[in-house]
Design an enzyme around this catalytic site. Structure first.
Site, PDB file in Angstrom:
ATOM      1  N   LYS A  91      -2.127   0.203 -24.791  1.00 41.75           N
ATOM      2  CA  LYS A  91      -2.628   0.154 -26.341  1.00 41.75           C
ATOM      3  C   LYS A  91      -1.424  -0.063 -27.009  1.00 41.75           C
ATOM      4  O   LYS A  91      -0.454  -0.918 -26.933  1.00 41.75           O
ATOM      5  CB  LYS A  91      -3.960   0.966 -26.703  1.00 41.75           C
ATOM      6  CG  LYS A  91      -4.864   0.956 -25.715  1.00 41.75           C
ATOM      7  CD  LYS A  91      -6.033   2.007 -25.974  1.00 41.75           C
ATOM      8  CE  LYS A  91      -7.379   1.895 -25.459  1.00 41.75           C
ATOM      9  NZ  LYS A  91      -7.535   2.412 -24.406  1.00 41.75           N
TER      10      LYS A  91
ATOM     11  N   GLU B 287      -0.343   4.892  -0.459  1.00 39.47           N
ATOM     12  CA  GLU B 287      -1.057   6.122  -0.742  1.00 39.47           C
ATOM     13  C   GLU B 287      -0.059   7.381  -0.573  1.00 39.47           C
ATOM     14  O   GLU B 287       0.779   7.313   0.709  1.00 39.47           O
ATOM     15  CB  GLU B 287      -2.027   6.302   0.604  1.00 39.47           C
ATOM     16  CG  GLU B 287      -3.620   5.603   0.115  1.00 39.47           C
ATOM     17  CD  GLU B 287      -3.662   4.555   1.080  1.00 39.47           C
ATOM     18  OE1 GLU B 287      -2.706   3.843   1.392  1.00 39.47           O
ATOM     19  OE2 GLU B 287      -4.772   4.059   1.209  1.00 39.47           O
TER      20      GLU B 287
ATOM     21  N   THR C  71      -4.136   5.681 -21.863  1.00 30.32           N
ATOM     22  CA  THR C  71      -4.127   4.401 -21.087  1.00 30.32           C
ATOM     23  C   THR C  71      -2.521   4.029 -21.424  1.00 30.32           C
ATOM     24  O   THR C  71      -1.909   4.640 -22.229  1.00 30.32           O
ATOM     25  CB  THR C  71      -5.080   3.382 -21.740  1.00 30.32           C
ATOM     26  OG1 THR C  71      -5.003   3.289 -22.927  1.00 30.32           O
ATOM     27  CG2 THR C  71      -6.327   3.740 -20.959  1.00 30.32           C
TER      28      THR C  71
ATOM     29  N   ASP D 288      -6.820  13.287 -25.298  1.00 27.86           N
ATOM     30  CA  ASP D 288      -6.902  11.841 -24.677  1.00 27.86           C
ATOM     31  C   ASP D 288      -6.285  11.082 -25.921  1.00 27.86           C
ATOM     32  O   ASP D 288      -6.871  10.663 -26.852  1.00 27.86           O
ATOM     33  CB  ASP D 288      -8.410  11.556 -24.335  1.00 27.86           C
ATOM     34  CG  ASP D 288      -8.305  10.130 -23.892  1.00 27.86           C
ATOM     35  OD1 ASP D 288      -7.681   9.135 -24.004  1.00 27.86           O
ATOM     36  OD2 ASP D 288      -9.572   9.552 -23.654  1.00 27.86           O
TER      37      ASP D 288
ATOM     38  N   TYR E 217       0.887  -1.173   0.145  1.00 28.29           N
ATOM     39  CA  TYR E 217       0.032  -0.067  -0.063  1.00 28.29           C
ATOM     40  C   TYR E 217       0.950   1.184   0.093  1.00 28.29           C
ATOM     41  O   TYR E 217       1.881   1.328   0.827  1.00 28.29           O
ATOM     42  CB  TYR E 217      -0.947  -0.101   1.310  1.00 28.29           C
ATOM     43  CG  TYR E 217      -2.115  -0.183   1.016  1.00 28.29           C
ATOM     44  CD1 TYR E 217      -2.813   0.494  -0.036  1.00 28.29           C
ATOM     45  CD2 TYR E 217      -3.048  -1.290   1.629  1.00 28.29           C
ATOM     46  CE1 TYR E 217      -4.335   0.451  -0.297  1.00 28.29           C
ATOM     47  CE2 TYR E 217      -4.428  -1.507   1.329  1.00 28.29           C
ATOM     48  CZ  TYR E 217      -4.990  -0.580   0.325  1.00 28.29           C
ATOM     49  OH  TYR E 217      -6.404  -0.814   0.045  1.00 28.29           O
TER      50      TYR E 217
HETATM   51  N1  DSN Z   1     -12.220   0.266 -24.860  1.00 29.82           N
HETATM   52  C1  DSN Z   1     -11.135   1.069 -25.247  1.00 29.82           C
HETATM   53  C2  DSN Z   1     -11.024   0.574 -26.825  1.00 29.82           C
HETATM   54  O1  DSN Z   1     -11.360  -0.187 -27.208  1.00 29.82           O
HETATM   55  O2  DSN Z   1     -11.009   1.670 -27.526  1.00 29.82           O
HETATM   56  C3  DSN Z   1     -11.252   2.551 -25.103  1.00 29.82           C
HETATM   57  O3  DSN Z   1     -11.628   2.659 -23.447  1.00 29.82           O
END
Ligand code: DSN
Length: 428
Positions: free
Chosen positions: A226, A51, A223, A196, A49
Site C-alpha cells: 500500500k 522452508e 502489508t 495493524d 523452495y
Molecule cells: N483490501 C485492503 C484494502 O483495500 O484496504 C485491506 O485488506
C-alpha cells in the site's frame, strides 16, 4: 519487460498497462511499484523452495535466498525500529492470523475496531476463520463528525472482557489513533499491544506519522503493497528477543519474535515466496532512501487538499477530513448516490475508487453509503497539491452526471489526456 509467448495473455498485460496509464488510481490501498520491484518479482527466485529461516532451511541451494531474506529483514527492522522482522507472510491476513496463533488459545479474547467503523475483516468479522476461533470484542468511534474513538468505552470494555490482545488498526479510518491512550488501557489489563498498520506503513516508515513502537506497542503487522509501495505481501515486526525458531520458547512477551516466527512457518505457511521477499527487500531499500520521506509527506499534503476541495463541493466526509492518506465520503448523505453507484460512475471516467461502509451504515455492505479514496498512487504518479482541485472537480462532475453516459465519456477523455502526462514508474 519481455513479451509472453502466449499472445492471448500478452494482450491482457498490454491492456492492463494501458488501463493503468490512462486512469488515475484513487483506491487508497493501491500503488504503482517501481520497475526494480517488478523485475525482482519476475526473477528466478520464484523457482526456489526455502522452508525455514536463513541459516536453518530444510532444502539445499540457499546461498542466495538466505542473503536476500537477511537483507529484507535488516531493512525492515531499520525502517520501523523493530527488534525483529518476519518477511515471509504471504499477505496481511496470514500475518494477523500468525500473531493470533502465536499468543492466543482458542476462545481467548481480542479487542479490535468495528468493521463498519473502519476495522478490517481480519479483525474478527464473523465470516472469518479467526472469528470462529477467538472471541472478538469491539471499540468504535464516538462521534462520526470528528471520527474520535470512544476511549472511555474502550477502557470499560477492556476492563470487563480482559482481552489478551488489543489491536489498533484499520482499513477505513481517516483520523489519528491515540496510541498512548490505547497503550495505557492495554497495560492496565495486561494485553499485548498489536498494531495493524497495513494502510499507513509507508507513512510510518517515512516518519511522517507516529510509530506505535514509540508508545509501547509489542507487534506491528502490515502489508507491503500500500503506502509502502512494494510487492503484494505481508510483514510482522516485533519488539523482543530473537532466539532459535526451531525450539519452542516459553510464552512471554519478550519471546514474541520467536513465537511468531514459529507460527508463520511451520504454524500457518509452507515455503516462503522468495521472489516476493526479494521484491520486499528492493521496496524497503527504496523506502530507506531520503526521497521516500518527500513522497510520504506529499501523500499527506495531497490528501488534506483533496479532502478540503471535496468539502468545498459539499461532500460530507466521515471524520470531517483526514490525518492520513485516505478520505471517506458519505456519498449517500452528500448526493443521494450509493457508494457503489459512485464507484461505477468513477470507473467510467477512469478514476477508480471503492465503495465502503460508513459508521452505523443503514445500507448493506455490497452497496454501502460510503466511497473510500486516497492519494498514495496519484502521488507516485507525480500529481501535486494543486492537481487535487482538478480531481475534486471531476469527482463532483461525475456524481452529477449519474445516468448520463455521454457526459461521463467527456470527463473520461479529459482524465485520459491528463493522466498520460504522468508516466507509470515502470515506464520510466
Ligand atoms: N483490501 C485492503 C484494502 O483495500 O484496504 C485491506 O485488506
Amino acid at each position: 519487460m519481455k513479451k509472453l509467448q502466449d499472445g492471448q495473455l500478452q494482450k491482457l498485460i498490454e491492456a492492463e498497462e494501458q488501463r493503468q496509464r490512462d486512469e488515475l488510481e484513487l483506491i487508497p490501498s493501491e500503488n504503482y511499484v517501481s520497475r526494480d520491484v517488478l523485475t525482482a518479482l519476475g526473477s528466478v527466485f520464484t523457482n526456489k523452495y526455502s522452508e525455514g529461516y536463513p541459516g536453518r532451511r530444510y532444502y539445499g541451494g540457499q546461498e542466495n535466498t538466505d542473503k536476500i531474506e537477511n537483507i529484507a529483514i535488516d531493512r525492515a527492522k531499520k525502517l520501523f525500529n523493530a527488534d525483529h522482522a518476519n518477511v515471509q507472510p504471504h499477505s496481511g491476513a496470514p500475518a494477523n492470523i500468525a500473531v493470533y496463533q502465536a499468543w492466543l488459545n482458542p476462545g481467548d479474547t481480542i479487542m479490535a475496531m468495528r468493521l463498519d467503523h473502519g476495522g478490517h475483516l481480519t479483525h474478527g468479522a464473523p465470516v472469518t476463520a479467526s472469528a470462529k476461533l477467538y472471541n472478538f470484542v469491539r471499540y468504535g468511534v464516538k462521534d462520526v463528525e470528528t471520527g474520535e474513538i470512544d476511549y472511555e468505552e474502550m477502557r470499560r470494555v477492556a476492563l470487563k472482557e480482559k482481552p489478551k490482545i488489543i489491536l489498533a488498526g484499520f482499513s477505513g479510518y481517516t483520523r489519528s489513533l491515540d496510541y498512548a491512550k490505547i497503550a495505557a488501557i492495554g497495560q492496565e489489563v495486561g494485553a499485548v499491544l498489536m498494531a495493524d498498520m497495513a494502510h499507513i506503513a509507508g507513512l510510518i516508515a517515512a516518519g511522517v506519522l507516529p510509530n506505535p513502537f514509540d508508545y509501547g506497542f509489542n507487534i506491528i503487522t502490515t502489508t507491503t503493497h500500500k503506502t509502502l509501495r512494494g510487492p503484494r505481501g505481508g510483514l510482522i515486526l516485533t519488539k523482543g528477543t530473537v532466539s532459535n525458531p526451531l525450539r519452542a520458547p516459553e510464552k512471554t512477551i519478550d519471546n514474541l519474535p520467536t513465537l511468531i516466527d514459529r507460527e508463520v512457518f511451520p504454524g500457518s505457511q509452507g515455503g516462503p515466496h522468495m521472489n516476493t521477499i526479494f521484491a520486499k527487500a528492493v521496496a524497503f531499500g527504496e523506502a530507506l532512501d531520503p526521497s521516500f520521506k518527500v513522497y510520504a509527506n506529499n501523500i499527506l499534503i495531497n490528501a488534506k487538499r483533496l479532502a478540503d476541495e471535496l468539502l468545498k463541493r459539499d461532500f460530507k466526509l466521515v471524520g470531517g477530513g483526514t490525518d492520513n492518506h485516505m478520505i471517506m465520503i458519505d456519498m449517500f448523505g452528500s448526493y443521494g448516490l450509493t457508494g457503489r453507484e459512485a464507484q461505477d460512475d468513477l470507473d467510467k471516467v477512469g478514476l477508480p475508487a471503492n465503495c465502503n461502509a460508513i459508521p452505523d451504515d443503514k445500507l448493506p455492505p455490497y452497496r454501502p453509503s460510503g466511497l473510500r479514496l486516497g492519494t498514495p498512487a496519484i502521488t507516485t504518479r507525480g500529481l501535486k497539491e494543486n492537481d487535487m482541485v482538478t480531481i475534486a472537480d471531476w469527482i463532483l462532475q461525475t456524481v452529477k452526471a449519474h445516468g448520463n453516459d455521454k457526459k461521463l465519456a467527456t470527463i473520461k477523455a479529459e482524465v485520459v489526456d491528463f493522466a498520460r502526462r504522468f508516466p507509470l514508474p515502470s515506464d520510466i
